[in-house]
Scaffold this active site. Structure first.
Site, mmCIF file in Angstrom:
data_model
loop_
_atom_site.group_PDB
_atom_site.id
_atom_site.type_symbol
_atom_site.label_atom_id
_atom_site.label_comp_id
_atom_site.label_asym_id
_atom_site.label_seq_id
_atom_site.Cartn_x
_atom_site.Cartn_y
_atom_site.Cartn_z
ATOM 1 N N ASP A 3 -6.158 5.955 5.861
ATOM 2 C CA ASP A 3 -7.203 6.038 6.887
ATOM 3 C C ASP A 3 -6.871 5.289 8.191
ATOM 4 O OD1 ASP A 3 -8.151 6.483 4.327
ATOM 5 O OD2 ASP A 3 -9.845 5.127 4.500
HETATM 6 N N1 DQQ Z 1 -9.561 4.829 1.777
HETATM 7 C C1 DQQ Z 1 -10.777 5.527 1.440
HETATM 8 C C2 DQQ Z 1 -11.825 4.566 1.879
HETATM 9 C C3 DQQ Z 1 -11.274 3.252 1.495
HETATM 10 C C4 DQQ Z 1 -9.811 3.421 1.802
HETATM 11 C C5 DQQ Z 1 -10.854 6.869 2.083
HETATM 12 C C6 DQQ Z 1 -8.917 2.746 0.818
HETATM 13 O O1 DQQ Z 1 -13.078 4.810 1.289
HETATM 14 O O2 DQQ Z 1 -11.833 2.194 2.247
HETATM 15 O O3 DQQ Z 1 -9.637 7.517 2.142
HETATM 16 O O4 DQQ Z 1 -7.560 2.901 1.165
#
Ligand code: DQQ
Length: 446
Positions: A3
């Site tokens: 992300d």
């Molecule tokens: N990636 C998720 C999120 C979390 C993060 C979404 C963890 O919910 O915070 O891809 O790597």
């Protein structure tokens, strides 16, 4: 990487943080990586911004979050995780006093730790998104209400440290919108409020969805809902830049198997920055940031012409910006193929069928890793009576970002095995091509 996190423009520079595993190509051991750009296009890697603190609330991983300017103090609000499966999720703060290079975690962390009881579970409680209103800071947090659907919980604070839980900002429908949500974005675009969430769906790939509606008395009431991307774009984060544009980046997941990612030594990329707006039907419109145009090199043009048999444009390479407009006639399937190998064995077809109002990326003859060639991704795309089909395709190595008429996005990954690709092919039955522009894109690396 996964992300995008903490997008913020600071003293003219755009800072992009991102979920990052410094120990390997696969997901795990979450840190915040950091890159900076003067123009959204050219990036410099900076040292890791946030790492788990042994014994701290983020000892198992520093998950996603955002960044704000708190009266001159850059402040990150993120999800801290503990537990063998990152199942203890709380929210934490960090500030910087050296222009976002290094970050100090707040002594009062975690600043939000109790999952509202109405959630009926405690494992999904993450990804704070913060904005300012007249009466203080607001924070949207993604979670789920067990058996009901995804939820965004709303909080308020005067100082970013002490938070008051208000109520659910909005609760989704488990059948249409998934059983739980991640990575909320909540912002005003023109006269409307937009909620973007990454939806986890039972027995299906997760998907980014959005709602457009009104916001009053701490509640959001949607009037329109749509899909932000139909394939690999996930966990997007948006922010308002210095020109008051709402700019979004998204993580483009891999579609090749884990072992190919490990072999490559890397995994995951960010999308191009997209400027968000709404059309007059409250549909979200994404436009690749115009800064990208500066990378355009040699231009190839074609059209107007009637297309009844396939045509080709000789243009080499896998870094192209393509803009095509077809007068999509009833019965006239149309489209173009990219990443075509000279021996005809590899290509990816992007096509539109006016009979079914479907846009698709077809990997039937293009490699998607592991020798698999089977995937077809289809997105509904309805054109108004007199509306032409307008396609923007950004091809960059293994990434294809396809946006049709601004409002239908399929981001995809393709892993060509040939070194050389020499054509873009046009196809159609009884179709008129209004125009085609293909630019060979220059590298952003010196
Ligand atoms: N990636 C998720 C999120 C979390 C993060 C979404 C963890 O919910 O915070 O891809 O790597």
């Amino acid at each position: 990487m996964n992300d995008p996190n903490g997008l913020i423009q600071w003293q003219g520079q755009v800072h992009l943080f991102y979920q990052y595993n410094p120990n390997g190509a696969l997901w795990g051991n979450m840190h915040w990586g950091h890159a900076v750009s003067p123009d959204f296009i050219h990036w410099t890697d900076l040292p890791i911004a946030l790492a788990p603190t042994p014994g701290g609330p983020d000892e198992a991983g520093v998950y996603s979050g955002c960044a704000v300017d708190n009266g001159g103090t850059p402040t990150i609000i993120y999800t801290a995780t503990r537990g063998a499966h990152n199942e203890i999720q709380t929210q934490a703060l960090a500030t910087s006093s050296d222009n976002l290079l290094t970050w100090q975690k707040h002594p009062k962390n975690p600043v939000i730790s109790v999952v509202p009881a109405e959630s009926g579970q405690t494992r999904d409680f993450r990804d704070p998104f913060v904005w300012k209103e007249d009466d203080g800071w607001y924070l949207a947090l993604a979670s789920q209400i067990k058996g009901v659907g995804g939820v965004v919980f709303l909080y308020r604070s005067a100082n970013l440290v002490d938070w008051e839980y208000l109520n659910p900002l909005f609760v989704g429908d488990i059948k249409r919108n998934g059983f739980g949500w991640e990575c909320p974005n909540f912002f005003k675009l023109g006269d409307w409020w937009v909620l973007v969430v990454s939806a986890m769906i039972e027995r299906a790939e997760p998907r980014v969805i959005y709602f457009v509606g009104t916001y009053a008395n701490h509640r959001f009431v949607p009037e329109y809902e749509g899909t932000l991307d139909y394939e690999v774009l996930y966990a997007p984060l948006s922010f308002e830049d210095a020109q008051q544009r709402r700019i979004m980046f998204g993580w483009l997941r891999e579609s090749r198997p884990d072992r190919d990612q490990v072999h490559a030594g890397w995994s995951g990329v960010q999308s191009v920055p997209r400027v968000l707006s709404l059309d007059n039907q409250k549909r979200l419109v994404s436009t690749p940031a115009p800064e990208l145009d500066r990378l355009r090199g040699a231009r190839h043009q074609c059209g107007p012409l009637d297309l009844s048999a396939p045509d080709t444009v000789d243009v080499a390479g896998l870094t192209l910006d393509i803009s095509a407009e077809f007068a999509a006639r009833p019965g006239g399937l149309c489209g173009l193929s990219v990443a075509c190998s000279p021996d005809g064995k590899e290509r990816t077809d992007i096509s539109y069928d006016p009979a079914t109002s479907e846009l698709s990326i077809c990997h039937t003859v293009s490699p998607i890793g592991d020798g698999r060639h089977e995937r077809v991704v289809i997105a509904p795309h309805i054109l108004a009576d007199t509306e032409a089909l307008s396609l923007r395709v950004l091809l960059d190595g293994s990434v294809i970002e396809l946006i049709a008429n601004g409002r239908t996005s399929i981001s995809s990954r393709v892993y060509p095995t040939h070194d050389y690709h020499n054509q873009v092919q046009l196809f159609g039955t009884a179709t008129h091509l209004n125009s085609l522009d293909i630019w060979e894109m220059q590298s952003i690396w010196p």
